[in-house]
Design a protein around this motif. Sequence first.
Motif: not given
Length: 408
Positions: A380-403
Amino acid sequence: MSKTRRKSVSLVYNGTEAYSELAQYLEQITYTDSVDESDMISLDLLDRDLKWRNAWIPKNGDVLIPSLTLEDWNYEGEKMTIQCGSFIVDDFGFSSPPARGSINGVSAPVDTGFKGTENTKTWEAATVQLIAAEIAGKYGLELVYEAKDISVAKTEQDKKADSDFLRSICEKYGLGLKVFYNRLVIWDYSVYSARTPVITITPDMCSKWSYRSSMQGTYTGARVSYRNPKTKKTVDVMIGTEGRLYKTNQKADSEADARLIGEAAIRNANRKESTMQLTLPPKFSLMATLTAQLQGFGQMDGKYFIERVTHQIGRASYNMQASLSRIPDGGAEGAAAPSGTGTGGTYIVQKGDNLWDLSQKFYGTPLRCKDLYNANKDKIEAEAKKHGKASSNRGYWIWPGTSLNIPS
C-alpha cells in the motif's frame, strides 16, 4: 449508620430553575433516552389550585432542561448526575376531575424548523458528513460525526423537514442520529456495537425481565441495484447470502454504494432479532448507544446493544426500563454474512474500494480495516509513493490494481 439514599431533580424551565416551585405538583417525571427516535421528557402533575391551566399554562416551544441526581445510592459519599439534555415542549393537556395535566417535550434544537419546516434541495457530489454539517450549522448545532464519511453522488430533499431528510440518509447507510444538548450526533452502529460493555447485568439485579427472539423481519442477504455509467445497464449486487432476502427499491450510485446500502438494510432489520426488556433500580451507566453484558440468563447470556432507557421518577419511587438488542457473537450487530472471496486469499482492488468497506466485505465488520492495512502495508505504501503521495495515510488511499492479501 449509613446515610439514606437520596434522589433529586433539577428542572430549568425557559432558563429559570423551577423544580423547587413545581415539585409539589409533580406526580411523576419520565425521561426516555432512545436510539431510534428523539429523546423525550414527560411531566405528570396535579393541578389542584388551577395554576397550570391559568397563569402557568405552558406553551409549545417552551424549553425544558432536566437533570437527575442520585446520592449515597450504592455507597456512602456517592453522587451521580445525568444531564438529560434540552427539550422543546411539543404537547400538553389538562383534564378534570381530578385536576391533572401532562407536559411532554422532545429533544430538538430551539429552532423548531429542524423538525417542522419542509425544505427542498438537491445535493450533488456531497458526503453524509458535509450534508450533516450544513444542516447542523443551519440550527446552531455542533456536529459530532463518529463514522466513516460516505460519498453521495446525488440526493434530493423533496419537501422534507431537515430532521426527516437527514435521518433517512443515515438509515440508508446504517448510521444512527441523535440530537442532544445542542449537538447533532451521528455514529456507525457497527463501531458502537464493538464497544466494551459498560455494565454486567444479572437476573438478581432485575425486578422483571423478558426475552424475545424472532426470525420474522430478519434477513440473510440483500439485493441492491445500480446503473453502470459505462454500459448504461442496471447491475444487481448481492450482499450476504440467499435465503431470507431483503429487496430494496433504493438505487445506488456504484457497486460500493450498493454494498453499503445492502449491509445497512440487513443490519437495521436484524438489530431486533433477539431482544431483552429489563426493569431494574436506577443504573446511570445504562445509556442508549452503549453496550451491556448479560450474565446468568442461560442461553440468553451475551453482549447487548442498549436501544432505549426509560427513567420513571415518582414521589417515593425510581425505576428504569431498558430495551436491549443482542449483538451476534463475533461481529457487529445484525451484520450480513461476509460476501466476496472470503478470507485467507487475495483480492484485487477495484475503483471506489477502501479498507473500511473491504473489511466489512470479508469479515462482516469494518473494524478489521487495520488488519488489512498491516498485512499489506509495504504494498500500500509503495503504491502511494508511485502515485505521488508521501504516504497512504495508514491505508486511507488505496489504488485499483493493487493485490491485497486477506488474512484469516
